[in-house]
Motif scaffolding. Structure first.
Motif, PDB file in Angstrom:
ATOM      1  N   SER A  47     -32.598  19.749  24.984  1.00 12.95           N
ATOM      2  CA  SER A  47     -32.675  19.744  23.530  1.00 12.95           C
ATOM      3  C   SER A  47     -31.294  19.686  22.885  1.00 12.95           C
ATOM      4  N   SER A  48     -30.334  20.409  23.451  1.00 15.49           N
ATOM      5  CA  SER A  48     -28.981  20.406  22.875  1.00 15.49           C
ATOM      6  C   SER A  48     -28.334  19.029  22.958  1.00 15.49           C
ATOM      7  N   MET A  49     -28.765  18.231  23.955  1.00 14.74           N
ATOM      8  CA  MET A  49     -28.193  16.888  24.121  1.00 14.74           C
ATOM      9  C   MET A  49     -28.466  16.005  22.911  1.00 14.74           C
ATOM     10  N   THR A  50     -29.653  16.132  22.299  1.00 11.29           N
ATOM     11  CA  THR A  50     -29.985  15.266  21.167  1.00 11.29           C
ATOM     12  C   THR A  50     -29.035  15.490  19.995  1.00 11.29           C
ATOM     13  N   ILE A  51     -28.558  16.714  19.831  1.00  8.54           N
ATOM     14  CA  ILE A  51     -27.609  17.036  18.764  1.00  8.54           C
ATOM     15  C   ILE A  51     -26.181  16.725  19.194  1.00  8.54           C
ATOM     16  N   THR A  52     -25.856  17.074  20.416  1.00 10.74           N
ATOM     17  CA  THR A  52     -24.468  16.941  20.881  1.00 10.74           C
ATOM     18  C   THR A  52     -24.057  15.483  21.022  1.00 10.74           C
ATOM     19  N   ILE A  53     -24.951  14.638  21.539  1.00  7.86           N
ATOM     20  CA  ILE A  53     -24.637  13.213  21.656  1.00  7.86           C
ATOM     21  C   ILE A  53     -24.381  12.615  20.281  1.00  7.86           C
ATOM     22  N   LEU A  54     -25.141  13.060  19.287  1.00  8.60           N
ATOM     23  CA  LEU A  54     -24.932  12.582  17.917  1.00  8.60           C
ATOM     24  C   LEU A  54     -23.553  12.992  17.406  1.00  8.60           C
ATOM     25  N   ALA A  55     -23.137  14.222  17.719  1.00  7.27           N
ATOM     26  CA  ALA A  55     -21.816  14.699  17.305  1.00  7.27           C
ATOM     27  C   ALA A  55     -20.693  13.969  18.030  1.00  7.27           C
ATOM     28  N   MET A  56     -20.961  13.483  19.232  1.00  4.97           N
ATOM     29  CA  MET A  56     -19.959  12.742  19.988  1.00  4.97           C
ATOM     30  C   MET A  56     -19.697  11.355  19.402  1.00  4.97           C
ATOM     31  N   THR A  57     -20.676  10.825  18.668  1.00  2.00           N
ATOM     32  CA  THR A  57     -20.573   9.454  18.162  1.00  2.00           C
ATOM     33  C   THR A  57     -20.435   9.361  16.645  1.00  2.00           C
ATOM     34  N   GLU A  58     -20.657  10.459  15.952  1.00  2.00           N
ATOM     35  CA  GLU A  58     -20.552  10.477  14.492  1.00  2.00           C
ATOM     36  C   GLU A  58     -19.659  11.636  14.078  1.00  2.00           C
ATOM     37  N   SER A  59     -18.737  11.401  13.175  1.00  5.95           N
ATOM     38  CA  SER A  59     -17.827  12.453  12.713  1.00  5.95           C
ATOM     39  C   SER A  59     -18.579  13.385  11.766  1.00  5.95           C
ATOM     40  N   THR A  60     -18.964  14.558  12.290  1.00  5.93           N
ATOM     41  CA  THR A  60     -19.730  15.518  11.487  1.00  5.93           C
ATOM     42  C   THR A  60     -18.974  16.821  11.269  1.00  5.93           C
ATOM     43  N   SER A  61     -17.797  16.953  11.824  1.00  6.21           N
ATOM     44  CA  SER A  61     -17.044  18.204  11.760  1.00  6.21           C
ATOM     45  C   SER A  61     -15.749  18.010  10.982  1.00  6.21           C
ATOM     46  N   PRO A  62     -15.318  19.016  10.210  1.00  2.66           N
ATOM     47  CA  PRO A  62     -14.029  18.924   9.507  1.00  2.66           C
ATOM     48  C   PRO A  62     -12.840  19.031  10.463  1.00  2.66           C
ATOM     49  N   TYR A  63     -13.113  19.396  11.690  1.00  8.89           N
ATOM     50  CA  TYR A  63     -12.046  19.536  12.681  1.00  8.89           C
ATOM     51  C   TYR A  63     -11.858  18.226  13.443  1.00  8.89           C
ATOM     52  N   ASP A  64     -10.719  18.064  14.040  1.00 13.58           N
ATOM     53  CA  ASP A  64     -10.358  16.817  14.708  1.00 13.58           C
ATOM     54  C   ASP A  64     -10.830  16.832  16.161  1.00 13.58           C
ATOM     55  N   HIS A  65     -12.073  16.451  16.347  1.00 18.35           N
ATOM     56  CA  HIS A  65     -12.625  16.351  17.699  1.00 18.35           C
ATOM     57  C   HIS A  65     -12.778  14.878  18.061  1.00 18.35           C
ATOM     58  N   LYS A  66     -12.678  14.587  19.345  1.00 21.82           N
ATOM     59  CA  LYS A  66     -12.739  13.198  19.793  1.00 21.82           C
ATOM     60  C   LYS A  66     -14.113  12.604  19.501  1.00 21.82           C
ATOM     61  N   ILE A  67     -14.121  11.363  18.979  1.00 19.61           N
ATOM     62  CA  ILE A  67     -15.354  10.650  18.666  1.00 19.61           C
ATOM     63  C   ILE A  67     -15.393   9.362  19.482  1.00 19.61           C
ATOM     64  N   TYR A  68     -16.543   9.074  20.068  1.00 17.75           N
ATOM     65  CA  TYR A  68     -16.719   7.858  20.867  1.00 17.75           C
ATOM     66  C   TYR A  68     -17.444   6.804  20.041  1.00 17.75           C
ATOM     67  N   ASN A  69     -16.991   5.587  20.147  1.00 23.26           N
ATOM     68  CA  ASN A  69     -17.551   4.475  19.378  1.00 23.26           C
ATOM     69  C   ASN A  69     -18.683   3.815  20.170  1.00 23.26           C
ATOM     70  N   TRP A  70     -19.811   4.522  20.253  1.00 25.50           N
ATOM     71  CA  TRP A  70     -20.972   4.013  20.972  1.00 25.50           C
ATOM     72  C   TRP A  70     -22.052   3.622  19.979  1.00 25.50           C
ATOM     73  N   ASP A  71     -22.610   2.408  20.129  1.00 24.93           N
ATOM     74  CA  ASP A  71     -23.633   1.960  19.190  1.00 24.93           C
ATOM     75  C   ASP A  71     -24.985   2.575  19.539  1.00 24.93           C
ATOM     76  N   LYS A  72     -26.016   2.233  18.733  1.00 24.09           N
ATOM     77  CA  LYS A  72     -27.333   2.840  18.897  1.00 24.09           C
ATOM     78  C   LYS A  72     -27.977   2.457  20.222  1.00 24.09           C
ATOM     79  N   GLN A  73     -27.694   1.272  20.717  1.00 23.52           N
ATOM     80  CA  GLN A  73     -28.282   0.869  21.993  1.00 23.52           C
ATOM     81  C   GLN A  73     -27.745   1.723  23.134  1.00 23.52           C
ATOM     82  N   ILE A  74     -26.429   1.978  23.114  1.00 20.61           N
ATOM     83  CA  ILE A  74     -25.833   2.854  24.131  1.00 20.61           C
ATOM     84  C   ILE A  74     -26.387   4.269  23.990  1.00 20.61           C
TER      85      ILE A  74
END
Length: 481
Positions: A47-74
């Motif tokens: 369950s945590s993966m559905t939220i965490t993967i979204l955070a990995m690909t979309e900038s949702t935090s005011p802090y500077d965390h690494k973001i991956y440029n993965w499209d919806k198909q990936i």
């Protein structure tokens, strides 16, 4: 003559010509609590993966965390990879658990799953999305053993007249995890800790649950070192746990069974719909409807809180209908499956036509949709026990091979339909297809499904002469004391 069974613990009931004393609180209840924890931990990882993967690909935090440029198909490939391993292990999981002991297999799988979860950020850094897919698919392989192990443990620890409550309590751990995990994962991802710590924190829970299981869990009453003789005698006599009979699996009859075919079809349809709800809906609300990550997590939790309530309400209602003989078992199964399939299908169609500015209405429809889907807990989910109690594990394993393939394909199909996740019109194709799967699967079940025990449930048995009798084992245990 029907057996007289008491619902009150600490009393007696008659089984055939023998009176069995029902012990009160005991080791079987501790096993239920432990299994509740393990299924909650396992569900929290996914369950945590559905939220965490979204955070990995979309900038949702005011802090500077690494973001991956993965499209919806990936994104779809990553989410489906959690089900790849399920397809591989479903056919052998039950056999391995039976051979090496369900406690041992479950322990190994829980620890490996936690280690892989905590290693996901490193896999992402090393090999990008392909590394994440590899890691999550290995997690899926380990988690594919968990359900067969749970079914075997429930069968060995839960007395007949306690089985429904026993199983319902254990599997409510799944809904409990789905309720609390999304907002916690969203909070961690938006905090100064960032999304990597979502993997570390949830992964570490596996080690806590695994250690508790090592010290207090057991494969069966006969393997438990501190169980009382009274409780062990009660469980083993109640379940007729004599390991002196081997039943030959009637494979030909199983694959020729029309009711089992209907069960497989409706399970595939329902699992497709549930997978879309489970893996894709948070993304839909975040990107297509513009809901922020924390609100999306809270919305998901409310939906699964409704599912938890509906599962318990349905179980009590169906027990009432059956005890009063208002409906046959087949009618109850078909009624629950229809409510749990066609009603969510209607909700799926409605949610895509709600204007974006009416987000609250969309949330309400989603909560109702997830709650109604949980009615299936008294539909196809337990139909294998109706058809063949002696081979329920085999039926679940065979059906899960096909439903696991469906779980794998649903996120991939979403990625193919949704090129721009911010475009609500593209998501409509996903939900229309899912509604169709719900509808068609249940239609087949209404026509061909059954709740009656099949004739091939009792094939010829082979007798073994080298198994010790229960009385001898109990006398040895008594003398040691």
């Amino acid at each position: 003559m029907p057996e007289k069974v008491s619902d009150r613990e600490g009393t007696n009931y008659n089984k055939g010509d023998e009176q069995i004393e029902v012990p009160g609180y005991g080791k079987r209840h501790i096993q239920a609590v432990l299994l509740f924890i393990l299924i909650a931990v396992s569900t929290a990882l996914r369950s945590s993966m559905t939220i965490t993967i979204l955070a990995m690909t979309e900038s949702t935090s005011p802090y500077d965390h690494k973001i991956y440029n993965w499209d919806k198909q990936i994104h779809g490939f990553i989410m489906s990879s959690t089900f790849w391993g399920d397809v591989i292990v479903q056919g052998i999981a039950g056999h391995i658990a039976n051979k090496y002991g369900s406690k041992n297999v479950l322990t190994v799988c829980i620890f490996i799953t936690g280690l892989l979860m905590m290693s996901t950020p490193w896999f992402a850094e090393l090999a990008g999305w392909k590394g994440v897919c590899l890691c999550t698919s290995l997690q899926g392989s380990c988690q594919g053993f968990i359900t067969p192990c749970l079914q075997m443990l429930i069968g060995r620890w839960a007395p007949v007249n306690e089985r429904t409550r026993f199983a319902m309590f254990i599997y409510s751990g799944m809904y409990g995890a789905l309720i609390i995990t999304p907002p916690i994962a969203a909070y961690i991802c938006n905090s100064f800790l960032g999304w990597p710590w979502s993997y570390y924190i949830f992964g570490s829970q596996s080690f806590v649950g695994g250690l508790l299981w090592i010290y207090f869990g057991a494969t069966s009453p006969s393997h438990h070192k501190t169980i009382s003789i009274k409780e062990r005698t009660f469980i083993e006599k109640d379940l007729d746990q004599t390991n002196d009979v081997i039943l030959k699996t009637p494979w030909k009859s199983i694959f020729k069974s029309i009711p089992f075919f209907a069960l497989v079809v409706t399970q595939c349809g329902c699992i497709w719909g549930f997978t879309v709800i489970y893996t894709e809906t948070p993304t839909y609300f975040k990107l297509a409807l513009g809901m922020d990550l924390e609100k999306s997590g809270l919305m998901t939790s409310l939906a699964y809180l409704m599912a938890l309530f509906m599962s318990y309400a349905t179980s009590f209602t169906t027990d009432y209908l059956l005890s009063r003989k208002y409906l046959s078992l087949t009618s109850v199964r078909k009624l629950c499956n229809t409510i749990g399939s066609w009603c969510p299908a209607v909700c799926m169609l409605l949610v895509t036509y709600v204007p974006i500015e009416y987000t609250s209405l969309s949330v309400g429809i989603l909560i109702i949709m997830v709650g109604l889907d949980a009615v299936n807990s008294c539909g196809f989910l337990i139909n294998s026990v109706d058809l063949a109690p002696n081979f329920a594990g085999v039926l679940v394993g065979v059906a899960s091979i096909f439903s696991s393939l469906v779980s794998l394909l649903a996120p991939i199909a979403t990625g193919l339909f949704v090129k721009d996740p911010h475009d609500k019109s593209q998501w409509r194709y996903v939900y229309v297809l899912s509604a169709g799967m719900y509808f068609f699967g249940n239609l087949i079940y209404i026509i061909f499904g059954s709740g009656e025990t099949q004739p091939w449930n009792k094939p010829k048995a082979e007798k073994l002469d080298d198994e010790p009798e229960l009385s001898k084992e109990l006398m040895q245990m008594e003398s040691k004391k």
